[in-house]
Motif scaffolding. Structure first.
Motif: not given
Length: 190
Positions: A144-145, A150-151, A136, A127, A138-140, A147-148, A142
């Motif tokens: 990674l790019k 969205i963040w 946040t 986390t 980590r939602n595996k 997730e980044i 999705l």
């Protein structure tokens, strides 16, 4: 440094490793203990004349004795006297080495060396604690790019015109280049 269920504390994962003390800020860098001396000894920091002084400027070795060269702007009262005794005892344990340069030490690795691969592994498996103290997970499922992205959108870190303007980037207009009617913000872009 421990990694707990709440995540990784990146803000304190780098500390200064003292060599000659010339490139370490006495008050602002974390070089002795868990906190900066500015935060641990707030009253003394208020009384400090040169708030950007280096460790080497405050600690001197003469005839195999450690001498502290303090510069205060006002008199000591109450808690300041206790803080001076405490800071002196903490700093007196530090050994300066005139033949060694100051360097950064990465506390999340046992050997003190930062490696991108090691940090990536920690991020992907943990986390993440952000600077706003919101976590946040980590939602595996999705990429990674995604997730980044969205963040970054949630943190208003996308390069939309209004955010670029806030950061002092000179633009011809902050209006949306597509509709040319509304300000280009993260919300408007979506």
């Amino acid at each position: 440094m421990a990694i707990d269920a709440k995540g990784i504390d990146f803000s304190s994962s780098f500390v200064k490793d003292i060599g000659n003390g010339l490139n370490v800020s006495f008050w602002h860098d974390r070089w002795v203990g868990e906190y900066t001396l500015k935060n641990k000894f707030a009253k003394l920091f208020e009384l400090e004349e040169d708030k950007n002084v280096s460790v080497a400027d405050r600690v001197d070795i003469q005839d195999n004795r450690k001498i502290f060269k303090w510069q205060w702007v006002g008199p000591f009262r109450g808690r300041s006297i206790d803080e001076l005794q405490n800071i002196t005892s903490i700093v007196s344990s530090v050994q300066l080495n005139n033949y060694s340069q100051d360097k950064w030490k990465y506390t999340l690795e046992s050997d003190g060396v930062f490696r991108t691969k090691g940090l990536s592994s920690l991020i992907l498996s943990s986390t993440i604690t952000s600077t706003t103290n919101s976590s946040t997970l980590r939602n595996k499922a999705l990429p990674l790019k995604v997730e980044i992205f969205i963040w970054r959108a949630n943190q208003l870190r996308l390069p939309v015109r209004i955010e670029l303007d806030k950061r002092g980037i000179d633009l011809d207009s902050v209006l949306c280049p597509i509709c040319k009617k509304l300000v280009e913000s993260v919300e408007h872009s979506f």
